[in-house]
Write a protein that holds these residues in place. Structure first.
Motif, mmCIF file in Angstrom:
data_model
loop_
_atom_site.group_PDB
_atom_site.id
_atom_site.type_symbol
_atom_site.label_atom_id
_atom_site.label_comp_id
_atom_site.label_asym_id
_atom_site.label_seq_id
_atom_site.Cartn_x
_atom_site.Cartn_y
_atom_site.Cartn_z
ATOM 1 N N PHE A 68 0.836 -1.207 0.000
ATOM 2 C CA PHE A 68 0.000 0.000 0.000
ATOM 3 C C PHE A 68 0.871 1.259 0.000
ATOM 4 C CE2 PHE A 68 -3.628 -2.657 1.693
ATOM 5 C CZ PHE A 68 -4.448 -2.441 0.598
ATOM 6 N N ASP A 69 1.922 1.250 0.828
ATOM 7 C CA ASP A 69 2.792 2.436 0.899
ATOM 8 C C ASP A 69 3.354 2.756 -0.482
ATOM 9 O OD1 ASP A 69 2.424 2.859 3.515
ATOM 10 O OD2 ASP A 69 4.309 1.952 4.203
ATOM 11 N N ARG A 70 3.767 1.720 -1.168
ATOM 12 C CA ARG A 70 4.468 1.916 -2.425
ATOM 13 C C ARG A 70 3.522 2.239 -3.587
ATOM 14 N NH1 ARG A 70 8.660 -2.024 -5.091
ATOM 15 N NH2 ARG A 70 9.319 -0.619 -6.751
ATOM 16 N N HIS A 71 2.320 1.641 -3.567
ATOM 17 C CA HIS A 71 1.475 1.721 -4.779
ATOM 18 C C HIS A 71 0.141 2.424 -4.578
ATOM 19 C CE1 HIS A 71 4.248 -0.951 -6.854
ATOM 20 N NE2 HIS A 71 4.197 -1.761 -5.810
ATOM 21 N N ALA A 72 -0.058 3.031 -3.418
ATOM 22 C CA ALA A 72 -1.393 3.592 -3.132
ATOM 23 C C ALA A 72 -1.824 4.615 -4.189
ATOM 24 C CB ALA A 72 -1.415 4.210 -1.749
ATOM 25 N N GLU A 73 -0.871 5.381 -4.676
ATOM 26 C CA GLU A 73 -1.267 6.383 -5.680
ATOM 27 C C GLU A 73 -1.783 5.720 -6.952
ATOM 28 O OE1 GLU A 73 1.348 9.672 -6.503
ATOM 29 O OE2 GLU A 73 1.706 9.895 -4.341
ATOM 30 N N ASP A 74 -1.049 4.675 -7.394
ATOM 31 C CA ASP A 74 -1.506 3.928 -8.584
ATOM 32 C C ASP A 74 -2.891 3.320 -8.344
ATOM 33 O OD1 ASP A 74 0.869 4.479 -9.729
ATOM 34 O OD2 ASP A 74 1.737 2.473 -9.439
ATOM 35 N N MET A 75 -3.064 2.834 -7.131
ATOM 36 C CA MET A 75 -4.363 2.211 -6.816
ATOM 37 C C MET A 75 -5.474 3.251 -6.922
ATOM 38 S SD MET A 75 -3.351 -0.080 -3.513
ATOM 39 C CE MET A 75 -1.951 -1.208 -3.575
ATOM 40 N N ALA A 76 -5.215 4.431 -6.362
ATOM 41 C CA ALA A 76 -6.235 5.497 -6.401
ATOM 42 C C ALA A 76 -6.529 5.879 -7.848
ATOM 43 C CB ALA A 76 -5.760 6.694 -5.592
ATOM 44 N N THR A 77 -5.502 5.912 -8.667
ATOM 45 C CA THR A 77 -5.704 6.257 -10.082
ATOM 46 C C THR A 77 -6.530 5.170 -10.771
ATOM 47 O OG1 THR A 77 -3.541 7.282 -10.039
ATOM 48 C CG2 THR A 77 -4.489 6.886 -12.222
ATOM 49 N N ALA A 78 -6.189 3.898 -10.481
ATOM 50 C CA ALA A 78 -6.917 2.794 -11.122
ATOM 51 C C ALA A 78 -8.398 2.830 -10.743
ATOM 52 C CB ALA A 78 -6.301 1.455 -10.713
ATOM 53 N N VAL A 79 -8.667 3.112 -9.483
ATOM 54 C CA VAL A 79 -10.058 3.099 -9.000
ATOM 55 C C VAL A 79 -10.821 4.327 -9.510
ATOM 56 C CG1 VAL A 79 -11.458 3.296 -6.904
ATOM 57 C CG2 VAL A 79 -9.535 1.682 -6.962
ATOM 58 N N GLY A 80 -10.151 5.446 -9.576
ATOM 59 C CA GLY A 80 -10.793 6.664 -10.085
ATOM 60 C C GLY A 80 -11.495 7.446 -8.993
ATOM 61 N N ALA A 81 -11.908 8.646 -9.344
ATOM 62 C CA ALA A 81 -12.488 9.545 -8.338
ATOM 63 C C ALA A 81 -13.962 9.205 -8.093
ATOM 64 C CB ALA A 81 -12.349 10.976 -8.821
ATOM 65 N N GLY A 82 -14.473 9.745 -7.006
ATOM 66 C CA GLY A 82 -15.902 9.664 -6.726
ATOM 67 C C GLY A 82 -16.388 8.291 -6.297
ATOM 68 N N VAL A 83 -15.747 7.742 -5.273
ATOM 69 C CA VAL A 83 -16.218 6.448 -4.770
ATOM 70 C C VAL A 83 -16.735 6.572 -3.340
ATOM 71 C CG1 VAL A 83 -14.789 4.900 -6.178
ATOM 72 C CG2 VAL A 83 -13.876 5.795 -4.024
ATOM 73 N N THR A 84 -17.625 5.660 -3.012
ATOM 74 C CA THR A 84 -17.987 5.419 -1.619
ATOM 75 C C THR A 84 -17.087 4.285 -1.166
ATOM 76 O OG1 THR A 84 -20.273 6.102 -1.809
ATOM 77 C CG2 THR A 84 -19.783 4.488 -0.121
ATOM 78 N N PHE A 85 -16.319 4.529 -0.103
ATOM 79 C CA PHE A 85 -15.277 3.592 0.328
ATOM 80 C C PHE A 85 -15.857 2.689 1.418
ATOM 81 C CE2 PHE A 85 -11.310 2.226 2.132
ATOM 82 C CZ PHE A 85 -10.326 2.449 1.182
ATOM 83 N N ILE A 86 -16.127 1.422 1.071
ATOM 84 C CA ILE A 86 -16.768 0.513 2.024
ATOM 85 C C ILE A 86 -15.713 -0.448 2.577
ATOM 86 C CG2 ILE A 86 -18.633 -1.156 2.351
ATOM 87 C CD1 ILE A 86 -19.886 0.063 -0.256
#
Ligand code: AVI
Length: 324
Positions: A68-86
């Protein structure tokens, strides 16, 4: 100022079986005795599990955290904006709290069976993220997942870290993924989850039999919980911890092994007893380990398409992102 959100408790979904004794008395009386792994998590057991995550041998927690530390930004980009985080099994919400500044959801939905956990984490979260719409849900999501209409105005993203998925039996695992899938529309965020991978047996064996004996204490503590639940007389000192990777079944098995001949009696109704010979075992937990292929195939069967995956340098652990 945002008023503190109240916790929506879905009592009916919380599997507080009217009498856990029925299930325990039956499983202890079976030819091959078992104790369901859910009984590992009484207050002391939950604390011991937290400690396991700090042992040098239990690589899962820190390996996942490093991914997560290393790739969190990529993950956020892959998921995209405007989510409900469950956040499924949110606990103290610490894992999500590190991702929220990057994922920037408008709504955060911590789901946990323990209302106590949720109460504590809410205080911390609302202080750190005052603008976040937090909708806590007290629910046993592993047996039934029912999201109220107030959840998921934005695209739903299920967050399921920690490889707790490995504690499902293979049948329950597909069922669980299908349940998640049913709760997602085609354009929803999907599923971000952590999976422990098959690796060298020695590494896995040591992770489940640490040298400080914390995993042993975690396992043996289940007997104290059973004593309370069915008024039994297990003597913890009669039992030895066994935790090992079973290659053919691709799972870690935890057992408690009788050091000597033991008779255990329970006084809750209907009362009874069970004789264990020295060396006889009680099976207490399975923790399945996947290969990338076996995990992707499972997701496919449940109607998910894997979009991205991230690994540590040894490929011991995987965080994957799957879309509906
Ligand atoms: C909670 N779960 C992911 C842990 C695991 O690794 O299966 C439980 C555990 N059992 C022994 N050590 C940790």
């Amino acid at each position: 100022y945002r008023p503190r959100p109240s916790i929506l408790v879905r009592r009916r979904e919380i599997s507080t079986a009217a009498d856990p004794g029925d299930d325990l008395r039956e499983s202890l009386s079976a030819d091959s005795a078992t104790i369901s792994s859910k009984y590992l998590y009484d207050p002391l057991g939950s604390k011991l599990f937290e400690l396991i995550c700090y042992t040098p041998e239990y690589y899962l927690t820190r390996t996942e955290a490093a991914i997560f530390d290393r790739h969190a930004e990529d993950m956020a980009t892959a998921v995209g904006a405007g989510v409900t985080f469950i956040d499924l099994g949110a606990g103290n919400c610490a894992k999500a709290a590190r991702l929220l500044p990057l994922f920037k959801p408008r709504q955060y939905v911590p789901v946990d069976i323990s209302t106590e956990f949720l109460k504590n984490s809410l205080v911390v979260l609302q202080t750190a993220f005052p603008a976040l719409d937090v909708q806590p849900l007290a629910m046993d999501f592993s047996s039934t997942l029912q999201l109220p209409p107030s959840v998921g105005q934005d695209r739903r993203l299920f967050f399921y870290p920690g490889s707790s998925f490995g504690n499902f039996s293979p049948i329950a695992a597909v069922e669980f993924l299908r349940t998640l899938r049913r709760n997602l529309r085609a354009d929803d965020g999907g599923l971000l989850m952590g999976i422990d991978l098959v690796k060298d047996k020695i590494v896995i064996d040591q992770a489940y039999s640490d040298s400080l004996g914390i995993t042993a204490a975690f396992n043996r503590n289940v007997l104290l919980n059973v004593n309370r639940l069915i008024d039994a007389d297990f003597d913890v000192s009669d039992w030895e911890h066994r935790g090992f990777f079973h290659l053919d079944k691709s799972r870690v098995e935890m057992h408690l092994e009788a050091k000597r001949d033991v008779t255990v009696t329970w006084r809750s109704q209907p009362d009874g007893s069970r004789r264990f010979r020295a060396g006889e075992r009680i099976h207490t937990e399975n923790s399945y380990k996947y290969t990338t292929d076996s995990m992707f195939a499972l997701l496919d069967r449940a109607g998910f398409a894997v979009s991205d995956s991230w690994f540590d340098p040894h490929k011991w652990f995987m965080v994957l992102y799957a879309k509906p």
